[in-house]
Design an enzyme around this catalytic site. Structure first.
Site, PDB file in Angstrom:
ATOM      1  N   SER A   1      68.375  22.600  56.518  1.00 33.90           N
ATOM      2  CA  SER A   1      67.312  23.528  56.899  1.00 33.90           C
ATOM      3  C   SER A   1      67.751  24.432  58.042  1.00 33.90           C
ATOM      4  O   SER A   1      67.051  25.378  58.368  1.00 33.90           O
ATOM      5  CB  SER A   1      66.063  22.749  57.312  1.00 33.90           C
ATOM      6  OG  SER A   1      66.370  21.906  58.398  1.00 33.90           O
TER       7      SER A   1
ATOM      8  N   HIS B   1      68.136  25.879  50.142  1.00 40.54           N
ATOM      9  CA  HIS B   1      67.132  25.275  51.028  1.00 40.54           C
ATOM     10  C   HIS B   1      65.777  25.210  50.315  1.00 40.54           C
ATOM     11  O   HIS B   1      65.093  26.222  50.180  1.00 40.54           O
ATOM     12  CB  HIS B   1      67.041  26.097  52.328  1.00 40.54           C
ATOM     13  CG  HIS B   1      66.109  25.529  53.337  1.00 40.54           C
ATOM     14  ND1 HIS B   1      65.457  26.283  54.273  1.00 40.54           N
ATOM     15  CD2 HIS B   1      65.696  24.245  53.554  1.00 40.54           C
ATOM     16  CE1 HIS B   1      64.693  25.509  55.014  1.00 40.54           C
ATOM     17  NE2 HIS B   1      64.822  24.277  54.597  1.00 40.54           N
TER      18      HIS B   1
ATOM     19  N   GLU C   1      65.392  29.065  49.442  1.00 41.42           N
ATOM     20  CA  GLU C   1      66.123  30.017  50.270  1.00 41.42           C
ATOM     21  C   GLU C   1      67.603  29.789  49.955  1.00 41.42           C
ATOM     22  O   GLU C   1      68.099  28.674  50.148  1.00 41.42           O
ATOM     23  CB  GLU C   1      65.794  29.674  51.722  1.00 41.42           C
ATOM     24  CG  GLU C   1      66.077  30.726  52.726  1.00 41.42           C
ATOM     25  CD  GLU C   1      65.618  30.321  54.140  1.00 41.42           C
ATOM     26  OE1 GLU C   1      65.378  31.215  54.931  1.00 41.42           O
ATOM     27  OE2 GLU C   1      65.510  29.123  54.455  1.00 41.42           O
TER      28      GLU C   1
ATOM     29  N   ASN D   1      63.012  29.013  58.894  1.00 40.39           N
ATOM     30  CA  ASN D   1      62.787  28.288  60.148  1.00 40.39           C
ATOM     31  C   ASN D   1      62.901  29.160  61.387  1.00 40.39           C
ATOM     32  O   ASN D   1      62.411  28.794  62.453  1.00 40.39           O
ATOM     33  CB  ASN D   1      63.708  27.079  60.233  1.00 40.39           C
ATOM     34  CG  ASN D   1      63.143  25.949  59.390  1.00 40.39           C
ATOM     35  OD1 ASN D   1      61.937  25.732  59.377  1.00 40.39           O
ATOM     36  ND2 ASN D   1      64.003  25.250  58.665  1.00 40.39           N
TER      37      ASN D   1
HETATM   38  N1  CAA Z   1      54.775  15.723  45.931  1.00 44.60           N
HETATM   39  C1  CAA Z   1      54.328  16.232  44.767  1.00 44.60           C
HETATM   40  N2  CAA Z   1      53.165  16.869  44.631  1.00 44.60           N
HETATM   41  C2  CAA Z   1      52.379  16.983  45.709  1.00 44.60           C
HETATM   42  C3  CAA Z   1      52.767  16.467  46.963  1.00 44.60           C
HETATM   43  C4  CAA Z   1      54.020  15.812  47.053  1.00 44.60           C
HETATM   44  N3  CAA Z   1      54.498  15.301  48.190  1.00 44.60           N
HETATM   45  N4  CAA Z   1      51.793  16.741  47.862  1.00 44.60           N
HETATM   46  C5  CAA Z   1      50.836  17.400  47.203  1.00 44.60           C
HETATM   47  N5  CAA Z   1      51.180  17.555  45.909  1.00 44.60           N
HETATM   48  C6  CAA Z   1      50.417  18.230  44.868  1.00 44.60           C
HETATM   49  C7  CAA Z   1      49.166  17.470  44.549  1.00 44.60           C
HETATM   50  O1  CAA Z   1      49.393  16.553  43.523  1.00 44.60           O
HETATM   51  C8  CAA Z   1      48.217  18.557  44.121  1.00 44.60           C
HETATM   52  O2  CAA Z   1      48.411  18.910  42.771  1.00 44.60           O
HETATM   53  P1  CAA Z   1      47.182  18.837  41.757  1.00 44.60           P
HETATM   54  O3  CAA Z   1      45.950  19.218  42.514  1.00 44.60           O
HETATM   55  O4  CAA Z   1      47.551  19.813  40.699  1.00 44.60           O
HETATM   56  O5  CAA Z   1      47.203  17.429  41.322  1.00 44.60           O
HETATM   57  C9  CAA Z   1      48.642  19.784  44.903  1.00 44.60           C
HETATM   58  O6  CAA Z   1      49.971  19.495  45.371  1.00 44.60           O
HETATM   59  C10 CAA Z   1      47.726  20.014  46.067  1.00 44.60           C
HETATM   60  O7  CAA Z   1      47.655  18.842  46.836  1.00 44.60           O
HETATM   61  P2  CAA Z   1      46.367  18.306  47.586  1.00 44.60           P
HETATM   62  O8  CAA Z   1      45.155  18.754  46.854  1.00 44.60           O
HETATM   63  O9  CAA Z   1      46.559  16.863  47.865  1.00 44.60           O
HETATM   64  O10 CAA Z   1      46.415  18.963  49.032  1.00 44.60           O
HETATM   65  P3  CAA Z   1      46.567  20.467  49.461  1.00 44.60           P
HETATM   66  O11 CAA Z   1      45.802  21.390  48.599  1.00 44.60           O
HETATM   67  O12 CAA Z   1      46.362  20.481  50.920  1.00 44.60           O
HETATM   68  O13 CAA Z   1      48.115  20.794  49.181  1.00 44.60           O
HETATM   69  C11 CAA Z   1      50.228  21.031  50.173  1.00 44.60           C
HETATM   70  C12 CAA Z   1      49.111  20.062  49.774  1.00 44.60           C
HETATM   71  C13 CAA Z   1      50.841  21.664  48.934  1.00 44.60           C
HETATM   72  C14 CAA Z   1      51.287  20.194  50.890  1.00 44.60           C
HETATM   73  C15 CAA Z   1      49.618  22.144  51.100  1.00 44.60           C
HETATM   74  O14 CAA Z   1      48.923  21.551  52.158  1.00 44.60           O
HETATM   75  C16 CAA Z   1      50.655  23.067  51.680  1.00 44.60           C
HETATM   76  O15 CAA Z   1      51.103  23.998  51.034  1.00 44.60           O
HETATM   77  N6  CAA Z   1      51.053  22.818  52.951  1.00 44.60           N
HETATM   78  C17 CAA Z   1      52.077  23.578  53.621  1.00 44.60           C
HETATM   79  C18 CAA Z   1      53.422  23.137  53.131  1.00 44.60           C
HETATM   80  C19 CAA Z   1      54.540  23.849  53.804  1.00 44.60           C
HETATM   81  O16 CAA Z   1      54.369  24.739  54.626  1.00 44.60           O
HETATM   82  N7  CAA Z   1      55.774  23.442  53.465  1.00 44.60           N
HETATM   83  C20 CAA Z   1      56.932  23.969  54.079  1.00 44.60           C
HETATM   84  C21 CAA Z   1      57.319  23.048  55.201  1.00 44.60           C
HETATM   85  S1  CAA Z   1      58.723  23.648  56.037  1.00 44.60           S
HETATM   86  C22 CAA Z   1      59.991  23.145  55.099  1.00 44.60           C
HETATM   87  O17 CAA Z   1      59.911  22.413  54.159  1.00 44.60           O
HETATM   88  C23 CAA Z   1      61.313  23.684  55.511  1.00 44.60           C
HETATM   89  C24 CAA Z   1      61.971  23.095  56.668  1.00 44.60           C
HETATM   90  O18 CAA Z   1      63.155  23.288  56.749  1.00 44.60           O
HETATM   91  C25 CAA Z   1      61.316  22.360  57.762  1.00 44.60           C
END
Ligand code: CAA
Length: 283
Positions: A119, A140, A152, A190
C-alpha cells in the site's frame, strides 16, 4: 502471453480477497502462506464470502464449488515454479518483501510477472533486488477486496509497457477498474486518504468535536460510507501510522507528521477493529 496460473502470497485479509477474485475470474490460484493455520483461516474467509453470495442468490452452490476448486494450498514458495504471475500480499516490511522477491526471481519462470499489493512501499526498491525489474509492478487492491472496484496499478521506474498492459487487462478480467499511478510515496490512494484520516485524528486530539461527530460530518456531509475514524479502525491504526511515517520520510514535509494521539493508541495496542479497540470498541 496469457496469464492463467497465479500464486498469491499471504492468506490474510488482502491475500485471501485477491485469491477469491482471481478464482472467481477463472484463474488457477495457489494461495501461499507460511503455515497451515494461516492458509486455513484465509480459505475459511473465502468460503464464508462465497456462501453469502449463494444465500443472496448471486451464485449457485455449483459455482461456489467450482471457484473453491480453483484454489489450491501452498506452504512453500517453490510452488511458484510454474506460475505466470505472483501477487505478493505479505507483511508491509521492505526487508521481508525484498527477501521474497529475490527468491521469486530465482524460482519463477522467466516470463512471470512479480506483482506486489504493497500500500505504500516503493515498487522500484522492491524491483531492484531482482534481475527482472521491468516485470515488477504494484497491484494495490482495496479492502474489502471482493467489494471494492479499484486496483491502483503502480509502475516502478523500470516497469515495461508490455507488463503494464498485461496487468491492466488482468485487472479488467477481475471485474475491477485499473488506475495507472507512478511510484511516489503513498501512490495516489494513501497520499490523499491518510492525511485526511490523520487530520480527523488531530481534530479529535484538539477537542474540536467528538469521534462520533467527526465521523458524522464526513458520512452525512460528504457521503463517505464510513467516517475517517471508523475507517482508520477498519484499516488498522498501526497501518495508518506506518503509512504516515512513509509519507513523512518520503517527502520530508511536516504536513505529513503523524498525530501524537495516533502514536499513543498504537503504543497502547489499540489497533482498531482487529485488536477489539481503536477509536471505537468492538465486541
Ligand atoms: N468481504 C466481502 N464482502 C463484504 C465485506 C468483506 N469483508 N464487507 C462487506 N461486504 C459486502 C457485504 O456482504 C454487502 O454485500 P450485500 O449487501 O450485497 O450482501 C456489502 O459489502 C455491503 O456491506 P454491509 O451492508 O455490511 O455494510 P456497508 O454498506 O457499510 O458496506 C463497506 C461495507 C463496503 C466496507 C463500506 O462501509 C465501505 O465502502 N467502506 C469504506 C471502505 C474503504 O474505504 N476501503 C478502502 C480502505 S483503504 C485501503 O484498502 C487501502 C490501503 O492501502 C490502506
Amino acid at each position: 502471453m496469457a496469464i492463467q496460473k497465479v500464486l498469491v502470497i499471504g492468506a490474510g485479509q488482502m491475500g485471501s480477497g485477491i485469491a477469491q477474485v482471481c478464482a472467481q475470474a477463472g484463474f488457477d490460484v495457489k494461495l501461499n502462506d507460511r503455515a497451515e493455520e494461516f492458509y486455513a483461516r484465509g480459505l475459511a474467509t473465502i468460503t464464508k464470502n462465497l456462501s453469502r453470495d449463494v444465500e443472496k442468490g448471486r451464485k449457485t452452490e455449483d459455482e461456489k464449488n467450482e471457484i473453491l476448486g480453483r484454489i489450491t494450498k501452498s506452504l512453500d514458495l517453490s510452488d511458484a515454479s510454474d506460475v505466470d504471475i505472483v501477487i505478493e500480499a505479505a507483511v508491509e516490511n521492505m526487508e521481508i518483501k525484498q527477501q521474497i522477491f529475490k527468491q521469486l526471481d530465482e524460482i519463477t519462470p522467466k516470463h512471470a510477472i512479480l506483482a506486489t499489493n504493497t500500500s505504500s512501499l516503493p515498487i522500484t526498491e522492491i524491483a531492484a533486488v531482482t534481475n527482472r525489474p521491468e516485470q515488477v509492478i504494484g497491484m494495490h487492491f482495496m479492502n474489502p477486496v471482493p467489494v471494492m472496484k479499484l486496483v491502483e496499478i503502480i509502475r516502478g521506474l523500470a516497469t515495461s509497457d508490455e507488463v503494464y498492459t498485461e496487468i491492466e487487462e488482468m485487472t479488467k478480467k477481475l471485474s475491477k477498474v485499473p488506475v495507472e499511478v507512478n511510484d511516489f510515496p503513498g501512490f495516489v490512494s494513501n497520499r490523499i486518504l491518510m492525511p485526511m484520516i490523520n487530520e480527523a485524528i488531530y481534530t479529535l486530539y484538539e477537542g474540536v468535536a467528538t469521534k462520533e461527530a467527526i465521523d458524522d460530518v464526513m458520512k452525512l456531509g460528504m457521503n463517505h460510507p464510513m467516517g475517517p475514524l471508523q475507517l482508520a479502525d477498519f484499516i488498522g491504526l498501526d497501518t495508518c501510522l506506518y503509512i504516515m511515517e512513509i509519507l513523512h520520510d518520503g517527502f520530508g514535509d511536516s504536513k505529513y507528521r503523524p498525530c501524537p494521539l495516533l502514536r499513543k493508541y498504537v503504543k497502547a495496542g489499540w489497533l482498531g477493529k482487529k485488536s477489539g479497540r481503536g477509536f471505537y470498541v468492538y465486541e
